[in-house]
Enzyme design. Structure first.
Site, PDB file in Angstrom:
ATOM      1  N   HIS A 310      -3.973  10.623   2.974  1.00  0.00           N
ATOM      2  CA  HIS A 310      -4.524   9.826   1.586  1.00  0.00           C
ATOM      3  C   HIS A 310      -5.362   8.688   1.442  1.00  0.00           C
ATOM      4  CE1 HIS A 310      -1.435   7.317  -0.824  1.00  0.00           C
ATOM      5  NE2 HIS A 310      -2.272   5.840  -0.275  1.00  0.00           N
ATOM      6  N   GLU A 321      -3.695   4.755   8.580  1.00  0.00           N
ATOM      7  CA  GLU A 321      -2.638   6.588   8.692  1.00  0.00           C
ATOM      8  C   GLU A 321      -3.476   7.217  10.003  1.00  0.00           C
ATOM      9  OE1 GLU A 321      -3.410  10.097   5.871  1.00  0.00           O
ATOM     10  OE2 GLU A 321      -4.677   8.364   5.015  1.00  0.00           O
ATOM     11  N   HIS A 347      -8.846   7.267  -7.797  1.00  0.00           N
ATOM     12  CA  HIS A 347      -7.574   7.131  -6.795  1.00  0.00           C
ATOM     13  C   HIS A 347      -6.003   7.437  -7.941  1.00  0.00           C
ATOM     14  CE1 HIS A 347      -3.427   6.967  -5.317  1.00  0.00           C
ATOM     15  NE2 HIS A 347      -3.232   5.993  -4.359  1.00  0.00           N
ATOM     16  N   PHE A 408       2.302   1.873  -2.242  1.00  0.00           N
ATOM     17  CA  PHE A 408       3.152   0.497  -2.698  1.00  0.00           C
ATOM     18  C   PHE A 408       4.839   0.512  -2.016  1.00  0.00           C
ATOM     19  CE2 PHE A 408      -0.331  -2.239  -5.188  1.00  0.00           C
ATOM     20  CZ  PHE A 408      -1.025  -1.693  -4.411  1.00  0.00           C
TER      21      PHE A 408
END
Length: 420
Positions: A310, A321, A347, A408
């Protein structure tokens, strides 16, 4: 059909991204280590704290006729372009029913978006204020709906087994693909067109993300701004685009003689329940998603050769992560080639999981892991085998790739794919 636990395979891929207008050019850009981030020029952006973004390399108007484009939000335009490529790549020549190879009642669509038609919403509000009620487009509501991209792709291919839109922030695209895998595995559909899309390069989202200190403000170095795992990383760079795959039961693919890229093994899902925007710092929620994947499949850690991380370039998220990977896999992480392709694409929010699934599929097909660029000084806490600067060959034999997506709200989704 009541069949369960059917094998699911990937038979088509499509993308439009900051690196290229299709999957092949996007992949070439990744292997070359090229950044798609550019400066935002013009008065519209002048007062923003962030004046960089990764816009799509090819404008959707180049392939979608203007009369149709006027009825589609930019996010839906991207989804349609990527879906058309994936549909054709899978070997279908017309919509379901017209192409006898697929029954429309056995065809589904799952296209996600984290935000939906935000550009339509904001632009049409400006029209309302500046020009009055009668100038507001009658297409505004279907354009701004988060399910608009999925619905339009469903109309395009003739899907009648279900059209769905998971909305889970930056995990949305991956969750869509995981949902599609389950649709096929449990017998609801034989073929599903799945992925994610996003188009949110607009002053309001950029101002909001910038004010919450989530985005990089390296305005003087656009192409070096997205730097996952670097000690000086300072936030993500907003990108736009879409990535779509065609998933199919192995039996259905074999029956029509389709070319198979890889097997889609499954998904692991969890939630942090920690904070609305910040990841749980120890990575425990991510670790649960990884463990759920392992427990629900026959994957062995030793066969995982590649991870598309990610890794958005945020100080907390990148490290959490890797902590999660270490919790679940221990020393096996040392042989997992870790790529952070957001260093090149930026992103794509709800589109990220779709584009990065396409990258994971191509990594398996070509047995090569794309590089992570812009790492001048690797963070010591990035305790993993990060592929830096140049693409790396992956091993021969049966191998598995993971695609991680987190969002989120504490959403965690991990997808797994295996060579065939």
């Amino acid at each position: 059909m009541n069949a369960t636990n059917r094998t699911v395979v990937v038979t088509g891929i499509g993308a439009t991204t900051p690196l290229g207008g299709d999957a092949a050019s996007t992949w070439d850009g990744m292997l070359a280590g090229r950044s798609g981030v550019q400066a935002l020029e013009g008065e519209r952006w002048a007062d923003l704290p962030v004046r960089i973004a990764a816009g799509c390399a090819v404008e959707p108007g180049e392939s979608i006729p203007r009369p149709q484009a006027r009825k589609l939000d930019r996010s839906a335009q991207f989804a349609l372009i990527a879906a058309r490529e994936a549909w054709a790549d899978a070997g279908f020549t017309a919509k379901a029913g017209e192409d006898a190879a697929v029954d429309p009642h056995r065809l589904g669509t799952v296209i996600a978006s984290g935000i939906g038609g935000v550009i339509t919403l904001l632009d049409q509000y400006d029209v309302l204020k500046e020009k009055g009620v009668r100038k507001v487009s009658p297409h505004t509501v279907p354009m701004l709906m988060p399910n608009g991209p999925a619905a339009n792709v469903g109309l395009e291919v003739g899907a009648r087994a279900g059209v769905h839109t998971p909305v889970s922030a930056c995990a949305s695209g991956a969750e869509a693909i995981g949902y599609a895998i389950e649709m096929i595995r449990t017998g609801r559909a034989d073929v599903v067109v799945a992925g994610g899309t996003e188009a949110a390069i607009h002053p309001l989202p950029i101002a909001a993300f910038g004010n919450m200190m989530a985005m990089s403000k390296s305005n003087d170095d656009p192409q070096g701004a997205s730097r996952p795992y670097d000690v000086d990383r300072n936030g993500f760079v907003l990108g736009e685009g879409a990535g779509v795959v065609v998933l199919e039961s192995a039996e259905h693919a074999a029956r029509r003689g389709a070319t198979v890229y890889c097997e889609a093994i499954g998904q692991g899902i969890s939630a942090d329940s920690h904070h609305i925007t910040q990841p749980e710092p120890s990575g425990s929620g991510i670790a649960h998603a990884l463990q759920n994947l392992m427990d629900s499949s026959d994957i062995k850690p030793a066969e995982i050769a590649h991870i598309n991380a990610h890794a958005t370039s945020t100080p907390l998220g990148d490290v959490a992560e890797i902590k999660a990977l270490r919790k679940v896999f221990g020393d096996d992480v040392d042989h997992m080639a870790l790529s952070a392709t957001k260093s090149m694409t930026g992103h794509l929010l709800g589109g990220a999981g779709g584009v990065e699934t396409v990258a994971s599929v191509l990594a398996l097909k070509n047995r090569v892991a794309p590089p992570t660029i812009n790492i001048a000084n690797l963070d010591p806490e990035a305790d993993a085998d990060v592929v830096r600067d140049e693409a790396r060959k992956l091993p021969e034999g049966p191998i598995t790739a993971l695609n991680n997506s987190f969002g989120f709200g504490g959403h965690n989704v991990v997808l797994a794919f295996r060579t065939v």
